[in-house]
Design an enzyme around this catalytic site. Structure first.
Site, PDB file in Angstrom:
ATOM      1  N   ASP A  47     -17.852   9.098   4.685  1.00 22.07           N
ATOM      2  CA  ASP A  47     -16.848   9.396   5.709  1.00 22.07           C
ATOM      3  C   ASP A  47     -15.888  10.515   5.308  1.00 22.07           C
ATOM      4  OD1 ASP A  47     -15.786   7.706   3.756  1.00 22.07           O
ATOM      5  OD2 ASP A  47     -14.226   6.967   5.088  1.00 22.07           O
ATOM      6  N   GLU A  57      -6.621   8.161  -6.703  1.00 22.28           N
ATOM      7  CA  GLU A  57      -7.240   7.003  -7.327  1.00 22.28           C
ATOM      8  C   GLU A  57      -8.385   7.477  -8.218  1.00 22.28           C
ATOM      9  OE1 GLU A  57      -7.322   3.219  -4.918  1.00 22.28           O
ATOM     10  OE2 GLU A  57      -8.080   4.655  -3.471  1.00 22.28           O
ATOM     11  N   GLU A  58      -8.710   6.659  -9.192  1.00 20.67           N
ATOM     12  CA  GLU A  58      -9.808   7.008 -10.101  1.00 20.67           C
ATOM     13  C   GLU A  58     -11.157   7.046  -9.382  1.00 20.67           C
ATOM     14  OE1 GLU A  58     -12.086   4.385 -10.412  1.00 20.67           O
ATOM     15  OE2 GLU A  58     -10.685   3.206  -9.209  1.00 20.67           O
ATOM     16  N   SER A  59     -11.216   6.414  -8.207  1.00 20.37           N
ATOM     17  CA  SER A  59     -12.482   6.281  -7.489  1.00 20.37           C
ATOM     18  C   SER A  59     -12.772   7.513  -6.634  1.00 20.37           C
ATOM     19  CB  SER A  59     -12.440   5.029  -6.627  1.00 20.37           C
ATOM     20  OG  SER A  59     -11.266   5.036  -5.840  1.00 20.37           O
ATOM     21  N   SER A  92     -17.875   3.796   4.610  1.00 19.44           N
ATOM     22  CA  SER A  92     -17.529   4.740   3.547  1.00 19.44           C
ATOM     23  C   SER A  92     -18.740   5.203   2.745  1.00 19.44           C
ATOM     24  CB  SER A  92     -16.464   4.125   2.648  1.00 19.44           C
ATOM     25  OG  SER A  92     -15.998   5.063   1.728  1.00 19.44           O
ATOM     26  N   HIS A  93     -18.755   4.874   1.461  1.00 16.61           N
ATOM     27  CA  HIS A  93     -19.803   5.363   0.566  1.00 16.61           C
ATOM     28  C   HIS A  93     -20.994   4.416   0.500  1.00 16.61           C
ATOM     29  CE1 HIS A  93     -16.755   2.917  -1.263  1.00 16.61           C
ATOM     30  NE2 HIS A  93     -17.686   2.436  -2.047  1.00 16.61           N
ATOM     31  N   ARG A 114     -15.616  -4.442 -11.996  1.00 15.27           N
ATOM     32  CA  ARG A 114     -15.295  -3.101 -12.487  1.00 15.27           C
ATOM     33  C   ARG A 114     -14.499  -3.227 -13.784  1.00 15.27           C
ATOM     34  NH1 ARG A 114     -17.036  -0.480  -8.117  1.00 15.27           N
ATOM     35  NH2 ARG A 114     -16.170  -0.819  -6.050  1.00 15.27           N
ATOM     36  N   THR A 118     -10.608  -4.128   1.730  1.00 17.42           N
ATOM     37  CA  THR A 118      -9.739  -2.982   1.474  1.00 17.42           C
ATOM     38  C   THR A 118      -9.725  -1.975   2.630  1.00 17.42           C
ATOM     39  OG1 THR A 118     -11.324  -2.851  -0.323  1.00 17.42           O
ATOM     40  CG2 THR A 118      -9.093  -2.192  -0.815  1.00 17.42           C
ATOM     41  N   LYS A 161     -13.023   0.465  10.601  1.00 13.10           N
ATOM     42  CA  LYS A 161     -11.737   0.581   9.919  1.00 13.10           C
ATOM     43  C   LYS A 161     -10.669   0.831  10.973  1.00 13.10           C
ATOM     44  CE  LYS A 161     -12.654   4.151   7.164  1.00 13.10           C
ATOM     45  NZ  LYS A 161     -12.285   5.073   6.085  1.00 13.10           N
ATOM     46  N   THR A 167      -4.919  -0.889  -6.229  1.00 13.35           N
ATOM     47  CA  THR A 167      -6.075  -0.167  -5.700  1.00 13.35           C
ATOM     48  C   THR A 167      -6.079  -0.224  -4.172  1.00 13.35           C
ATOM     49  OG1 THR A 167      -7.388  -0.553  -7.648  1.00 13.35           O
ATOM     50  CG2 THR A 167      -8.594  -0.269  -5.591  1.00 13.35           C
ATOM     51  N   ASP A 214     -13.773  11.037   2.700  1.00 16.43           N
ATOM     52  CA  ASP A 214     -12.465  10.919   2.047  1.00 16.43           C
ATOM     53  C   ASP A 214     -12.549  11.031   0.523  1.00 16.43           C
ATOM     54  OD1 ASP A 214     -13.631   8.440   1.815  1.00 16.43           O
ATOM     55  OD2 ASP A 214     -11.932   7.302   2.634  1.00 16.43           O
ATOM     56  N   ARG A 215     -13.755  10.869  -0.049  1.00 11.49           N
ATOM     57  CA  ARG A 215     -13.875  10.986  -1.515  1.00 11.49           C
ATOM     58  C   ARG A 215     -14.378  12.365  -1.910  1.00 11.49           C
ATOM     59  NH1 ARG A 215     -16.331   5.427  -4.033  1.00 11.49           N
ATOM     60  NH2 ARG A 215     -14.702   4.088  -3.199  1.00 11.49           N
ATOM     61  N   ASP A 242     -18.115  11.831   0.188  1.00 10.32           N
ATOM     62  CA  ASP A 242     -18.831  10.596   0.504  1.00 10.32           C
ATOM     63  C   ASP A 242     -19.138  10.480   2.001  1.00 10.32           C
ATOM     64  OD1 ASP A 242     -16.276  10.039   1.420  1.00 10.32           O
ATOM     65  OD2 ASP A 242     -16.448   7.902   0.974  1.00 10.32           O
ATOM     66  N   ARG A 301     -16.416  -4.674   6.715  1.00 13.99           N
ATOM     67  CA  ARG A 301     -17.638  -3.999   6.272  1.00 13.99           C
ATOM     68  C   ARG A 301     -18.719  -5.044   6.018  1.00 13.99           C
ATOM     69  NH1 ARG A 301     -17.013   0.210   1.367  1.00 13.99           N
ATOM     70  NH2 ARG A 301     -15.319   0.941   2.669  1.00 13.99           N
ATOM     71  N   LYS A 330      -7.071   9.566   1.912  1.00 14.54           N
ATOM     72  CA  LYS A 330      -7.537  10.511   0.901  1.00 14.54           C
ATOM     73  C   LYS A 330      -8.428  11.526   1.615  1.00 14.54           C
ATOM     74  CE  LYS A 330     -10.878   7.064  -0.644  1.00 14.54           C
ATOM     75  NZ  LYS A 330     -10.439   5.667  -0.820  1.00 14.54           N
TER      76      LYS A 330
HETATM   77  C1  G1P Z   1     -13.059   0.993  -3.936  1.00  9.77           C
HETATM   78  C2  G1P Z   1     -12.244   1.818  -4.903  1.00  9.77           C
HETATM   79  C3  G1P Z   1     -10.840   1.987  -4.378  1.00  9.77           C
HETATM   80  C4  G1P Z   1     -10.878   2.598  -2.972  1.00  9.77           C
HETATM   81  C5  G1P Z   1     -11.781   1.763  -2.077  1.00  9.77           C
HETATM   82  C6  G1P Z   1     -11.984   2.428  -0.722  1.00  9.77           C
HETATM   83  O1  G1P Z   1     -12.507  -0.287  -3.808  1.00  9.77           O
HETATM   84  O2  G1P Z   1     -12.225   1.253  -6.184  1.00  9.77           O
HETATM   85  O3  G1P Z   1     -10.105   2.802  -5.254  1.00  9.77           O
HETATM   86  O4  G1P Z   1      -9.596   2.664  -2.417  1.00  9.77           O
HETATM   87  O5  G1P Z   1     -13.067   1.623  -2.682  1.00  9.77           O
HETATM   88  O6  G1P Z   1     -12.575   3.683  -0.827  1.00  9.77           O
HETATM   89  P1  G1P Z   1     -13.067  -1.552  -4.631  1.00  9.77           P
HETATM   90  O7  G1P Z   1     -14.527  -1.665  -4.313  1.00  9.77           O
HETATM   91  O8  G1P Z   1     -12.845  -1.242  -6.084  1.00  9.77           O
HETATM   92  O9  G1P Z   1     -12.232  -2.713  -4.150  1.00  9.77           O
HETATM   93 ZN    ZN Z   2     -14.958   6.921   1.972  1.00 10.25          ZN
END
Ligand code: G1P
Ligand code: ZN
Length: 540
Positions: A276, A360-362, A110-111, A493, A15, A123, A341, A278-279, A274, A19, A373
């Site tokens: 980087d 997004e819900e995340s 990211s996280h 998930r 995504t 990225k 997503t 963005d969250r 988070d 990584r 984001k």
């Molecule tokens: C997860 C989140 C998704 C977000 C992505 C990158 O991806 O669910 O909303 O865009 O991280 O931060 P997933 O691990 O679910 O594929």
């Molecule tokens: Zn991030």
């Protein structure tokens, strides 16, 4: 030119780019191979400007050094990078747009945890400032499969300790302060005087940077420009391993901040971002704001911020995000798009002006100010709304629910499951789906089931197999997805959502309100039976 004996074949971008564990990235020529594929595929490399930086995790500066030397070898004319290589994802997006760059390379997982034992990531963002499209990342992957050499020049490592201008052959390397431009952008979007007056009167705030990239941004923002007391920003120094923490702003990993707000009385508002940047997670005193609700509240009150006072073109949410924002959009008479997503799916909608805000819900929310984001933007937006309405988080949420009803929502993550088991659970439900229609489920019955497919309204592209959806007669939704961002085993998930109208019970605990759905999905998908786990790893 460096010859490769065998190409790496595991460099399929997920995504948000590539990584893997830090160790994996340390294999000789591994990072270089992926970068070579980027330099061969990204349009405009010769003579172009590139933005480079990262979240400060272990491997950040080593990667910047390699990128600079490879960029020079590929004829890039200028690379803009930042002091100590610190650059949040939304700030990188802003720089790409500001400098009309061909794109940006952001070093982050990211996280995910960092350090020698943690993860690393690369990225790629495109010229619009957003994550590279699926077709570009597929082309990069195809390119990695047949690589037999990569181009790099020799050069002593450039110091990133302070701003300055350097050269590698004829390529300019500009080291700039990575925070300044971002703060300038925020000041254009929000009314800093109003926010400052509000939070400094009687509304103490706490921000947790989780030892990651937002520390320097948040310190200058809150303790500098907005005049909050020193100490407002916690864990504000970026560390290579994030101090051993998992830099994900949710109730599990940002539990210190959560305790401060949910159990203590010293603060009226809390937020975290988070790795980087963005969250975001938003907390009030004794109150956690679910990210799907956060999106709905921002949209409903967007007029409070100078940037959005004239209204919104439209909004979008990812499919598993609750439908809370849909009701607000209907009320405002604007379009609401449902995308798969991943932030990249918002890109076309933002670029063509179909939407202004999306989320997004995340724990991701953002707007057309950048193409990522943006964690700190969301925090400022919340503070702007609270300042303008002179109210608490708790009050704003109760008001929102009494206007629109409440979407009880939770995400249950089962992490590090053996891949075959996760695939087994998913495929089993997908196979059973046609036969599930009409079956009773929790207090209702299943009326619709599919594997979500998205038809992009801008370019007509179709993205299918984006998650299993079960929709019940009472409007409840259950969604199952396999994560695309994990690095160990598979993550399943399960997204649970139940709507209660303004006439129903609006102040229950979400896990209790969702109990029927939780129990029945476990039975139907045989999750605990097949995984041997009697509870999810993370409940949000
Ligand atoms: C997860 C989140 C998704 C977000 C992505 C990158 O991806 O669910 O909303 O865009 O991280 O931060 P997933 O691990 O679910 O594929
Ligand atoms: Zn991030």
């Amino acid at each position: 030119m460096v010859k490769l004996s065998t190409p790496f074949t595991d460099q399929k971008p997920g995504t948000s780019g590539l990584r893997k564990s830090s160790k994996h990235f340390e294999q000789p020529h591994y990072l270089e191979s992926f970068l070579e594929a980027i330099f061969r595929t990204l349009p405009g490399v010769k003579g172009g400007t590139l933005i480079v930086g990262g979240d400060g995790r272990y491997g950040n500066c080593r990667a910047i050094d390699i990128i600079l030397r490879m960029a020079s070898a590929h004829g890039v004319s200028k690379v803009i990078t930042t002091v100590n290589g610190i650059l949040s994802t939304p700030a990188a997006s802003n720089l790409i747009r500001k400098h009309k760059a061909i794109g940006g390379i952001i070093l982050s997982a990211s996280h995910n945890p960092g350090g020698p034992e943690g993860d690393f990531g690369v990225k790629l963002n495109a010229a619009n400032g957003g994550p590279a499209s699926e077709s570009l990342t597929n082309d990069i992957y195809t390119c990695t499969l047949n690589l037999d050499e990569y181009k790099i020049v020799e050069n002593s490592e450039i110091s990133l300790e302070s701003p300055g201008r350097h050269f590698i052959s004829s390529m300019i390397v500009e080291v700039i302060d990575g925070v300044e431009d971002y703060l300038y952008l925020m000041q254009k979007l929000f009314d800093f005087d109003q926010i400052s007056a509000f939070i400094n009167k009687d509304f103490p705030i706490a921000f947790d940077a989780l030892n990651a990239v937002t520390g320097p941004y948040a310190s200058r923002l809150f303790e500098g420009l907005l005049g909050s007391p020193l100490g407002t920003v916690r864990n504000g120094l970026p560390k290579e391993d994030f101090g051993g923490c998992h830099p994900d702003p949710n109730l599990t990993y940002a539990n210190e901040l959560a305790e401060l707000l949910l159990e203590g009385t010293n603060y009226s508002f809390g937020a975290a971002c988070d790795g980087d940047g963005d969250r975001n997670m938003i907390l009030g005193r004794g109150c956690f704001v679910n990210p799907s609700d956060s999106l709905a509240v921002l949209v409903a009150n967007a007029h409070c911020a100078p940037a959005y006072k004239d209204g919104l073109a439209g909004v979008a949410r990812s499919m598993p995000t609750s439908a809370a924002v849909d009701l607000v959009a209907r009320d405002l008479g604007i379009d609401c798009f449902e995308t798969p997503t991943g932030w990249k799916f918002f890109g076309n909608l933002l670029d063509t002006g179909k939407i202004t805000i999306c989320g997004e819900e995340s724990f991701g929310t953002g707007s057309n100010h950048v193409r990522e984001k943006d964690g700190l933007w969301a925090v400022l937006f919340w503070l702007q709304i609270l300042a303008s309405k002179q109210c608490t988080v708790d009050h704003l949420m109760s008001q929102h629910w009494s206007n629109y009803g409440r979407h009880y929502y939770s995400r249950h993550d089962y992490e590090e499951i053996p891949t075959e088991i996760a695939n087994g659970i998913y495929n089993n439900i997908e196979k059973k789906m046609p036969a599930l229609i009409g079956n009773s489920f929790a207090d209702s019955s299943i009326i619709f089931a599919d594997n979500f497919s998205y038809n992009d309204p801008v370019d007509g592209s179709i993205t299918d197999k984006q998650g299993l959806r079960l929709i019940l007669e009472d409007g409840s939704r259950l969604i199952l997805r396999l994560s695309g961002t994990g690095t160990k085993g598979a993550t399943l998930r399960v997204y649970l959502e139940r709507y209660v109208s303004v006439h129903g019970k609006l102040n229950q605990n979400p896990q209790l309100a969702l109990r029927g759905l939780i129990q029945d999905i476990d039975l139907m998908a045989e999750i605990s039976h097949r995984t041997g786990m009697n509870r999810p790893t993370v409940i949000t």
